[in-house]
Design a protein around this motif. Structure first.
Motif, short mmCIF file in Angstrom:
data_model
loop_
_atom_site.label_atom_id
_atom_site.label_comp_id
_atom_site.label_asym_id
_atom_site.label_seq_id
_atom_site.Cartn_x
_atom_site.Cartn_y
_atom_site.Cartn_z
N LEU A 1 34.42 38.57 58.26
CA LEU A 1 34.50 37.59 57.18
C LEU A 1 33.21 36.78 57.19
O LEU A 1 32.80 36.28 58.23
CB LEU A 1 35.70 36.67 57.37
N PHE B 1 30.74 33.72 55.17
CA PHE B 1 30.63 32.59 54.25
C PHE B 1 29.16 32.25 54.10
O PHE B 1 28.44 32.12 55.10
CB PHE B 1 31.40 31.38 54.80
N PHE C 1 32.10 34.13 49.59
CA PHE C 1 32.90 34.66 50.70
C PHE C 1 32.91 36.18 50.57
O PHE C 1 33.03 36.71 49.46
CB PHE C 1 34.33 34.13 50.67
N TRP D 1 34.29 40.03 52.64
CA TRP D 1 35.06 40.70 53.67
C TRP D 1 34.59 42.15 53.77
O TRP D 1 34.55 42.87 52.76
CB TRP D 1 36.55 40.67 53.36
#
Length: 329
Positions: A30, A32, A52, A54
């Motif tokens: 993950l 940011f 964001f 993934w």
């Protein structure tokens, strides 16, 4: 709500992740990314970007549909490692003076961009091709006005007054491709490793249409197999994943990218109706440098970005910072 305190809170929260979790199988990474000119006490033009992302773990099976899409891509090598990921984010753009209710002609228009992306990476040795599809909305539906006003109220900053003049609602689409070569040249300097890589890319859509090329140097004691920290489009390519470190690891990096710009909705204005706009420059360049630091399953990076003037009436070049945190779960 000082930005430095926010960054510190994020770092502390990740640092307190239980050590036992390091031994468990990983689902993915993950990430940011925060890009903002507040790092340099400015508030203009490309003033904020948040994303964001993934990326599933590279050891997990690749979904059949993802593999089928990868195999129809140009230059697909049969022995390639296939990666995929998902992202969503928001970017905002403002004139130089946000306290003016009706910005004068020649000032960059207010605009917001809310989007979601799916990405595909095909990697062979030291070469990676990245394909992306981004779909979103430009205009009031991006919620950029609400976001900026809320943040400025919390940090007790100037209230932005000109959002009534922002670009109108418009669906946005970007198809992108980048090819990066890592480790084209490697040597040792001052007891550390130094390598050089380069990249080419292009974007096509009503939000961005451009071609780009650039290069990057990395310097450190133990350079991992990656392509630099993640950034927000348009920017030098990076990676939203990384190889976990056994302990502490770091490297410095510096890079340059030049873009030939055919379309930038945030400068050219709305595609389907009259709107505010400025006379864009066809050639734009970015200079960036920064630091990447890894601690086991955590990566933190900071990038200083200097961007050349993007439109004719722009009085000075822009400078902003990009802060990112990546964590493996």
């Amino acid at each position: 709500m000082n930005p430095v305190r926010v960054v510190s809170f994020v770092l502390i929260a990740f640092a307190l992740t239980p050590a036992s979790a390091q031994e468990e199988p990983r689902n993915g990474t993950l990430s940011f990314v925060l890009e903002n000119d507040v790092f340099y006490n400015a508030d203009r033009h490309y003033t904020n970007g948040v994303r964001f992302a993934w990326v599933p773990d590279r050891r997990r099976p690749v979904p059949g549909l993802v593999r089928e899409v990868a195999e129809i891509m140009p230059w697909f090598p049969r022995d390639a490692t296939i990666r995929h990921g998902y992202a969503f984010g928001q970017s905002m753009y403002t004139p130089r003076d946000i306290t003016i209710v009706n910005p004068p002609d020649g000032e960059r228009p207010y605009a917001g961009w809310l989007y979601g992306s799916v990405g595909l990476g095909v990697e062979t040795g030291r070469v990676v091709d990245q394909f992306g599809l981004t779909i979103g909305v430009v205009g009031p539906a991006s919620l950029a006005e609400e976001t900026q006003k809320f943040v400025h109220r919390v940090i007790d900053s100037d209230r932005p007054e000109g959002w009534d003049h922002q670009l109108r609602n418009e669906p946005g689409l970007i198809l992108s491709w980048k090819r990066s070569w890592r480790g084209l040249y490697t040597t040792r300097m001052l007891g550390n490793h130094l390598d050089f890589g380069t990249h080419l890319g292009a974007a096509l859509g009503n939000v961005f249409t451009d071609g780009k090329a650039g290069f990057m140097f990395r310097f450190g004691p133990d350079l991992p197999n990656d392509y630099g920290p993640p950034r927000i489009e348009p920017a030098l390519p990076g990676a939203s994943d990384f190889y976990a470190a056994t302990g502490f690891r770091w490297y410095l990096f510096a890079g340059v990218e030049g873009r030939a710009v055919a379309r930038n909705v945030f400068l050219d204005g709305s595609t389907f109706r009259d709107s505010a706009s400025v006379d864009k420059r066809r050639l734009v360049g970015d200079l960036q440098f920064g630091l990447v630091a890894d601690w086991k399953d955590l990566r933190v990076s900071y990038t200083h970005v200097a961007r050349s003037k993007e439109f004719r009436t722009q009085s000075e070049s822009d400078v902003f910072g990009a802060f990112s945190v990546l964590l493996k779960f």
